[in-house]
Motif scaffolding. Structure first.
Motif, PDB file in Angstrom:
ATOM      1  N   GLN A  25       0.749   8.812   8.608  1.00  0.00           N
ATOM      2  CA  GLN A  25       0.017   7.670   9.186  1.00  0.00           C
ATOM      3  C   GLN A  25      -0.901   7.036   8.146  1.00  0.00           C
ATOM      4  OE1 GLN A  25      -2.159   8.735  12.711  1.00  0.00           O
ATOM      5  NE2 GLN A  25      -0.367   9.585  13.752  1.00  0.00           N
ATOM      6  N   VAL A  26      -1.579   7.888   7.380  1.00  0.00           N
ATOM      7  CA  VAL A  26      -2.473   7.368   6.342  1.00  0.00           C
ATOM      8  C   VAL A  26      -1.663   6.544   5.341  1.00  0.00           C
ATOM      9  CG1 VAL A  26      -4.056   7.956   4.454  1.00  0.00           C
ATOM     10  CG2 VAL A  26      -4.131   9.270   6.581  1.00  0.00           C
ATOM     11  N   ALA A  27      -0.500   7.051   4.942  1.00  0.00           N
ATOM     12  CA  ALA A  27       0.345   6.341   3.977  1.00  0.00           C
ATOM     13  C   ALA A  27       0.764   4.972   4.515  1.00  0.00           C
ATOM     14  CB  ALA A  27       1.572   7.187   3.635  1.00  0.00           C
ATOM     15  N   LEU A  28       1.060   4.894   5.793  1.00  0.00           N
ATOM     16  CA  LEU A  28       1.433   3.605   6.393  1.00  0.00           C
ATOM     17  C   LEU A  28       0.276   2.613   6.318  1.00  0.00           C
ATOM     18  CD1 LEU A  28       3.484   4.741   9.532  1.00  0.00           C
ATOM     19  CD2 LEU A  28       4.345   3.318   7.646  1.00  0.00           C
ATOM     20  N   THR A  29      -0.952   3.091   6.548  1.00  0.00           N
ATOM     21  CA  THR A  29      -2.100   2.171   6.458  1.00  0.00           C
ATOM     22  C   THR A  29      -2.288   1.701   5.016  1.00  0.00           C
ATOM     23  OG1 THR A  29      -3.901   3.775   6.021  1.00  0.00           O
ATOM     24  CG2 THR A  29      -3.271   3.441   8.331  1.00  0.00           C
ATOM     25  N   LYS A  30      -1.982   2.571   4.066  1.00  0.00           N
ATOM     26  CA  LYS A  30      -2.151   2.187   2.659  1.00  0.00           C
ATOM     27  C   LYS A  30      -1.049   1.206   2.245  1.00  0.00           C
ATOM     28  CE  LYS A  30      -5.492   5.412   1.845  1.00  0.00           C
ATOM     29  NZ  LYS A  30      -6.090   6.504   1.058  1.00  0.00           N
ATOM     30  N   TRP A  31       0.131   1.417   2.791  1.00  0.00           N
ATOM     31  CA  TRP A  31       1.231   0.457   2.561  1.00  0.00           C
ATOM     32  C   TRP A  31       0.818  -0.923   3.081  1.00  0.00           C
ATOM     33  CZ3 TRP A  31       5.915  -0.027   0.211  1.00  0.00           C
ATOM     34  CH2 TRP A  31       6.766  -1.047   0.657  1.00  0.00           C
ATOM     35  N   ASP A  32       0.269  -0.950   4.275  1.00  0.00           N
ATOM     36  CA  ASP A  32      -0.125  -2.220   4.902  1.00  0.00           C
ATOM     37  C   ASP A  32      -1.259  -2.895   4.145  1.00  0.00           C
ATOM     38  OD1 ASP A  32       1.718  -1.715   6.896  1.00  0.00           O
ATOM     39  OD2 ASP A  32       0.236  -1.091   8.389  1.00  0.00           O
ATOM     40  N   SER A  33      -2.268  -2.098   3.775  1.00  0.00           N
ATOM     41  CA  SER A  33      -3.486  -2.681   3.188  1.00  0.00           C
ATOM     42  C   SER A  33      -3.368  -2.877   1.686  1.00  0.00           C
ATOM     43  CB  SER A  33      -4.686  -1.765   3.468  1.00  0.00           C
ATOM     44  OG  SER A  33      -4.563  -0.548   2.737  1.00  0.00           O
ATOM     45  N   GLY A  34      -2.439  -2.164   1.043  1.00  0.00           N
ATOM     46  CA  GLY A  34      -2.352  -2.204  -0.406  1.00  0.00           C
ATOM     47  C   GLY A  34      -3.450  -1.422  -1.097  1.00  0.00           C
ATOM     48  N   LYS A  76      -2.129  13.830  -0.538  1.00  0.00           N
ATOM     49  CA  LYS A  76      -1.759  12.781  -1.494  1.00  0.00           C
ATOM     50  C   LYS A  76      -0.324  12.930  -1.951  1.00  0.00           C
ATOM     51  CE  LYS A  76      -5.520  13.419  -4.056  1.00  0.00           C
ATOM     52  NZ  LYS A  76      -6.549  13.226  -5.108  1.00  0.00           N
ATOM     53  N   LEU A  77       0.131  14.190  -2.081  1.00  0.00           N
ATOM     54  CA  LEU A  77       1.514  14.430  -2.486  1.00  0.00           C
ATOM     55  C   LEU A  77       2.482  13.785  -1.480  1.00  0.00           C
ATOM     56  CD1 LEU A  77       2.384  17.897  -3.931  1.00  0.00           C
ATOM     57  CD2 LEU A  77       4.104  16.599  -2.697  1.00  0.00           C
ATOM     58  N   VAL A  78       2.209  13.953  -0.201  1.00  0.00           N
ATOM     59  CA  VAL A  78       3.039  13.312   0.832  1.00  0.00           C
ATOM     60  C   VAL A  78       2.930  11.793   0.719  1.00  0.00           C
ATOM     61  CG1 VAL A  78       3.302  12.912   3.321  1.00  0.00           C
ATOM     62  CG2 VAL A  78       2.975  15.241   2.464  1.00  0.00           C
ATOM     63  N   GLN A  79       1.698  11.297   0.594  1.00  0.00           N
ATOM     64  CA  GLN A  79       1.514   9.840   0.539  1.00  0.00           C
ATOM     65  C   GLN A  79       2.233   9.219  -0.659  1.00  0.00           C
ATOM     66  OE1 GLN A  79      -2.262   7.954   1.508  1.00  0.00           O
ATOM     67  NE2 GLN A  79      -3.174   9.997   1.805  1.00  0.00           N
ATOM     68  N   TYR A  80       2.076   9.811  -1.852  1.00  0.00           N
ATOM     69  CA  TYR A  80       2.753   9.254  -3.029  1.00  0.00           C
ATOM     70  C   TYR A  80       4.267   9.296  -2.857  1.00  0.00           C
ATOM     71  CZ  TYR A  80      -1.627   9.041  -5.701  1.00  0.00           C
ATOM     72  OH  TYR A  80      -2.898   8.732  -6.144  1.00  0.00           O
ATOM     73  N   GLY A  81       4.753  10.378  -2.267  1.00  0.00           N
ATOM     74  CA  GLY A  81       6.198  10.514  -2.049  1.00  0.00           C
ATOM     75  C   GLY A  81       6.723   9.456  -1.091  1.00  0.00           C
ATOM     76  N   LEU A  82       6.003   9.255   0.010  1.00  0.00           N
ATOM     77  CA  LEU A  82       6.444   8.263   0.996  1.00  0.00           C
ATOM     78  C   LEU A  82       6.348   6.845   0.442  1.00  0.00           C
ATOM     79  CD1 LEU A  82       4.892   9.707   4.289  1.00  0.00           C
ATOM     80  CD2 LEU A  82       7.290   9.756   3.567  1.00  0.00           C
ATOM     81  N   LEU A  83       5.234   6.532  -0.216  1.00  0.00           N
ATOM     82  CA  LEU A  83       5.085   5.187  -0.786  1.00  0.00           C
ATOM     83  C   LEU A  83       6.193   4.889  -1.796  1.00  0.00           C
ATOM     84  CD1 LEU A  83       2.747   2.941  -0.375  1.00  0.00           C
ATOM     85  CD2 LEU A  83       2.242   5.152   0.639  1.00  0.00           C
ATOM     86  N   ALA A  84       6.602   5.886  -2.561  1.00  0.00           N
ATOM     87  CA  ALA A  84       7.678   5.685  -3.541  1.00  0.00           C
ATOM     88  C   ALA A  84       8.993   5.367  -2.831  1.00  0.00           C
ATOM     89  CB  ALA A  84       7.817   6.936  -4.419  1.00  0.00           C
ATOM     90  N   ILE A  85       9.245   6.073  -1.734  1.00  0.00           N
ATOM     91  CA  ILE A  85      10.469   5.819  -0.965  1.00  0.00           C
ATOM     92  C   ILE A  85      10.432   4.408  -0.367  1.00  0.00           C
ATOM     93  CG2 ILE A  85      11.710   6.491   1.156  1.00  0.00           C
ATOM     94  CD1 ILE A  85      10.753   9.427   0.530  1.00  0.00           C
ATOM     95  N   TRP A  86       9.285   4.040   0.197  1.00  0.00           N
ATOM     96  CA  TRP A  86       9.156   2.732   0.848  1.00  0.00           C
ATOM     97  C   TRP A  86       9.212   1.604  -0.183  1.00  0.00           C
ATOM     98  CZ3 TRP A  86       4.343   4.656   4.040  1.00  0.00           C
ATOM     99  CH2 TRP A  86       4.781   5.624   4.957  1.00  0.00           C
TER     100      TRP A  86
END
Ligand SMILES: O=C(O)C(=O)C[C@]1(C(=O)O)C=C[C@@H](O)C=C1
Length: 163
Positions: A25-34, A76-86
């Motif tokens: 969920q945190v990663a999605l907010t970071k994707w949205d907000s940049g 952060k490991l999850v977030q960086y991984g997901l952002l890279a995929i997205w």
């Protein structure tokens, strides 16, 4: 025969995994907000809270801080991984997400429980069987490779194998 895992381990791992599950969920907010994944001021605040909470739980503040630092690294490991995929897909999942300022209080709310469960497990950290218990119980929680690696990171310092 090897001793079975203490009852204190499973609830601790469940809470560690619960905290980690907010990373999506945190990663999605970071994707949205940049906004960057790394928020050093917020990390300092989360760790300062852990030190304060430790005092109330007969837990060494340094150990509490180290545990929470590992949870943040795993997050952060999850977030960086997901952002890279997205990023590679030019899109993120189209699912509803709460705001970051709604998610952070949830992370704060589970921290006292996490530290209490960690305190309860502390006597077993030095048990020679600890790495075996961990490997066994982690396996049932792993949902994919990325979250598996993150769970390994989150629990990487739970057992004390030499001193
Ligand atoms: O709150 C955030 O912005 C998060 O990304 C979560 C979190 C955490 O795990 O607590 C992880 C990375 C940030 O540097 C700060 C905190």
């Amino acid at each position: 025969a090897a001793s079975p895992a203490p009852d204190a381990l499973q609830p601790l791992l469940a809470t560690i995994n619960e905290r980690l599950s907010f990373a999506d969920q945190v990663a999605l907010t970071k994707w949205d907000s940049g906004k960057p994944i790394q928020d050093t001021a917020r990390e300092a605040q989360v760790i300062a809270n852990a030190r304060k909470q430790a005092a109330q739980q007969k837990l060494d503040p340094e150990q509490a801080a180290d545990l929470i630092a590992a949870q943040i690294e795993a997050n952060k490991l999850v977030q960086y991984g997901l952002l890279a995929i997205w990023q590679a897909a030019h899109k993120a999942p189209d699912v509803p997400r709460p705001d970051l300022n709604q998610i952070r209080p949830k992370l704060d709310a589970l921290q006292a429980r996490l530290l209490q469960q960690y305190a309860d497990f502390t006597p077993y950290r030095v048990d020679p069987e600890c790495p075996n218990w961990l490997a066994e119980q982690r396996a049932s929680l792993i949902k994919d490779a990325l979250h598996g690696q993150a769970l390994i990171r989150a629990t990487g310092e739970l057992c004390v194998t030499d001193q």
